[in-house]
Design a protein around this motif. Structure first.
Motif, PDB file in Angstrom:
ATOM      1  N   ALA A  81      46.226  82.152  15.994  1.00  0.00           N
ATOM      2  CA  ALA A  81      47.673  82.340  16.150  1.00  0.00           C
ATOM      3  C   ALA A  81      48.050  82.691  17.583  1.00  0.00           C
TER       4      ALA A  81
ATOM      5  N   ARG B 218      44.077  85.500  13.502  1.00  0.00           N
ATOM      6  CA  ARG B 218      44.843  86.078  14.609  1.00  0.00           C
ATOM      7  C   ARG B 218      44.467  85.386  15.933  1.00  0.00           C
TER       8      ARG B 218
ATOM      9  N   SER C  92      48.174  79.281  19.213  1.00  0.00           N
ATOM     10  CA  SER C  92      49.201  78.354  18.726  1.00  0.00           C
ATOM     11  C   SER C  92      50.590  78.960  18.678  1.00  0.00           C
ATOM     12  N   LYS C  93      50.657  80.294  18.784  1.00  0.00           N
ATOM     13  CA  LYS C  93      51.917  81.040  18.644  1.00  0.00           C
ATOM     14  C   LYS C  93      52.531  80.876  17.249  1.00  0.00           C
ATOM     15  N   ASP C  94      51.738  80.383  16.323  1.00  0.00           N
ATOM     16  CA  ASP C  94      52.213  80.282  14.929  1.00  0.00           C
ATOM     17  C   ASP C  94      51.505  81.370  14.111  1.00  0.00           C
ATOM     18  N   PHE C  95      52.252  82.402  13.763  1.00  0.00           N
ATOM     19  CA  PHE C  95      51.661  83.568  13.087  1.00  0.00           C
ATOM     20  C   PHE C  95      51.809  83.521  11.557  1.00  0.00           C
ATOM     21  N   SER C  96      52.223  82.369  11.035  1.00  0.00           N
ATOM     22  CA  SER C  96      52.520  82.327   9.602  1.00  0.00           C
ATOM     23  C   SER C  96      51.296  82.637   8.741  1.00  0.00           C
ATOM     24  N   GLU C  97      50.099  82.142   9.136  1.00  0.00           N
ATOM     25  CA  GLU C  97      48.892  82.398   8.342  1.00  0.00           C
ATOM     26  C   GLU C  97      48.515  83.888   8.420  1.00  0.00           C
TER      27      GLU C  97
END
Ligand SMILES: [Zn+2]
Length: 465
Positions: free
Chosen positions: A419, A416, A422-427
């Motif tokens: 994320a 979190r 990076s603003k990438d919440f896929s993980e």
């Protein structure tokens, strides 16, 4: 010592329980006919009388209670299965195949009831081990004018016990004749007369007797075995309320007539029946399943036991999947709360008081909830164990100690943080979905991440996440 109160079917009142001898409190419960796996309804009396057995042991001392539960291994259904096996080419005599079937079924029964946390009774007599005692009792009944032989059969003459027959279930002889599906036979003096002994054909198991080769009727076995193991007077006789008439009525007639100075059973306890999702369990409704079926589906025995205990034994109980899910979640919480600690020296007084009040198991569970809410882990553990819950042997299903959930929680927390930048919440989404799929509740707050096992938690599903 807490006074135990029990509702006595015989007197129709809740009475103070006063044992004949506090040194040896004696209980007899009618056990299964061992022709197939026990269905869920068969398990209800097992759990009910297991709780009573535990309470009696707690009150009078473990060495001062004798609990007898029989196995009926003389039965046409067992014979039918054995015959079918023989016809299908199985090796051995019919006698051997009958014994094989009984032995196999007894093994299943003890395994399945053990999974529900039921302690084994002190004595588990099998009918076939007591044929001589049954024959002696039948001869005694004939000598005393309570039974007669006719065409290879021996029948109990209910007219010889007319004033008392029906007292337990509260029926008159006339009502019983009108309402019962009695087998009319030319050799019966009264249509209500019931079989003590019947002839066997060469194909069926049989024993030599003064009335020819034959086998005992069902009712006589409980009278003969309870007399041999508990004496002519004992404290408690239990069973499902479907056994009250004719089985228990007939047991009383036989025992009181054979041993007129004895009391037979002082207190009679009967449990109500079990339903499934509000309906009577039946093969035609498709809601018929065995304890083994449920265990195989992954429903832990402890969960089944918990659901049973939620309903007082004298009320019909309803098995539902919803109740099982809720019970599982509660037990998981309680197991986490009591993990690694030693129980208090005794169960909480309020729990003992509830159980002593005619086995108010629902009230006892309410007290367990209160102890858990108060954070009284040692009291909760001791009290739950009196009910046969949270015992070490029952807990394998809930074992989360081998799974380090904190490492997974840390991983999700770290993901979190990354994320957020990076603003990438896929993980984050992937991990959350995996934990939910494993049956974990995911609690994310600004303080951190917490993973809590919920109903259906399966640690195996965390592998490879
Ligand atoms: Zn019985």
């Amino acid at each position: 010592m807490t006074t135990i109160k029990l509702h006595n079917t015989r007197t129709r009142t809740k009475e103070d329980f006063v044992p004949i001898s506090a040194d040896n409190v004696r209980m007899y419960v009618c056990g299964p006919t061992v022709y197939d796996r026990a269905h869920l309804g068969n398990a209800r009396p097992v759990v009910v009388f297991d709780v009573l057995y535990r309470l009696l042991r707690h009150t009078y001392g473990a060495d001062h209670v004798t609990y007898v539960r029989n196995f009926t291994d003389v039965d046409d259904k067992i014979n039918a299965t054995a015959l079918a096996r023989q016809q299908a080419g199985a090796e051995g005599t019919l006698e051997q195949l009958v014994q094989e079937r009984s032995k196999e079924t007894i093994g299943w029964y003890l395994h399945d009831m053990g999974a529900l946390g039921a302690l084994e009774p002190n004595e588990m007599p099998r009918a076939t081990q007591y044929i001589a005692q049954m024959i002696a009792m039948i001869e005694d009944l004939i000598a005393k004018g309570h039974a007669y032989a006719a065409e290879g059969h021996v029948l109990f003459a209910v007219d010889s016990w007319k004033e008392h027959y029906g007292e337990l279930s509260g029926r008159s002889l006339d009502d019983m004749i009108a309402g019962a599906r009695v087998e009319v036979a030319p050799y019966k003096k009264n249509p209500m007369d019931f079989v003590l002994w019947k002839p066997s054909t060469d194909e069926l198991p049989g024993w030599d007797s003064p009335w020819g080769r034959g086998r005992p009727g069902w009712h006589i076995e409980c009278s003969a075995m309870s007399y041999e193991l508990l004496g002519e007077s004992f404290d408690i006789h239990g069973g499902g309320n479907d056994l009250m008439f004719p089985h228990h009525e007939n047991e009383i007639a036989q025992s009181k007539c054979a041993h007129p100075h004895g009391e037979f059973a002082k207190v009679w306890l009967h449990n109500e029946m079990l339903q499934v999702e509000g309906k009577k369990m039946s093969k035609s409704l498709g809601n018929f399943f065995t304890v083994h079926d449920l265990l195989e589906q992954g429903v832990p025995g402890e969960v089944i036991r918990f659901v049973f205990l939620q309903t007082h034994y004298r009320k019909p109980m309803d098995w539902t999947e919803k109740k099982a899910r809720e019970a599982e979640a509660t037990l998981r919480k309680w197991r986490a709360l009591t993990s690694g600690i030693e129980p208090a020296a005794s169960a909480a007084p309020a729990v003992i008081a509830a159980l002593s009040d005619d086995l108010n198991t629902a009230g006892a569970l309410a007290e367990l909830h209160r102890l858990a809410a108060d954070g009284d882990a040692v009291g909760l553990l001791a009290s739950a164990q009196l009910l046969g819950l949270l015992t070490p042997v029952m807990g394998a299903w809930a074992d989360t100690t081998s799974t380090d959930l904190s490492a997974h929680a840390d991983r999700l927390a770290d993901a979190r943080v990354i994320a957020m930048q990076s603003k990438d919440f896929s993980e984050v989404d992937r991990l959350k979905a995996a934990y939910l799929a494993a049956g974990l509740e995911v609690r994310m707050s600004k303080d951190g991440v917490e993973l809590v096992p919920g109903a259906g938690f399966d640690a195996a599903k965390l592998e490879g996440v």
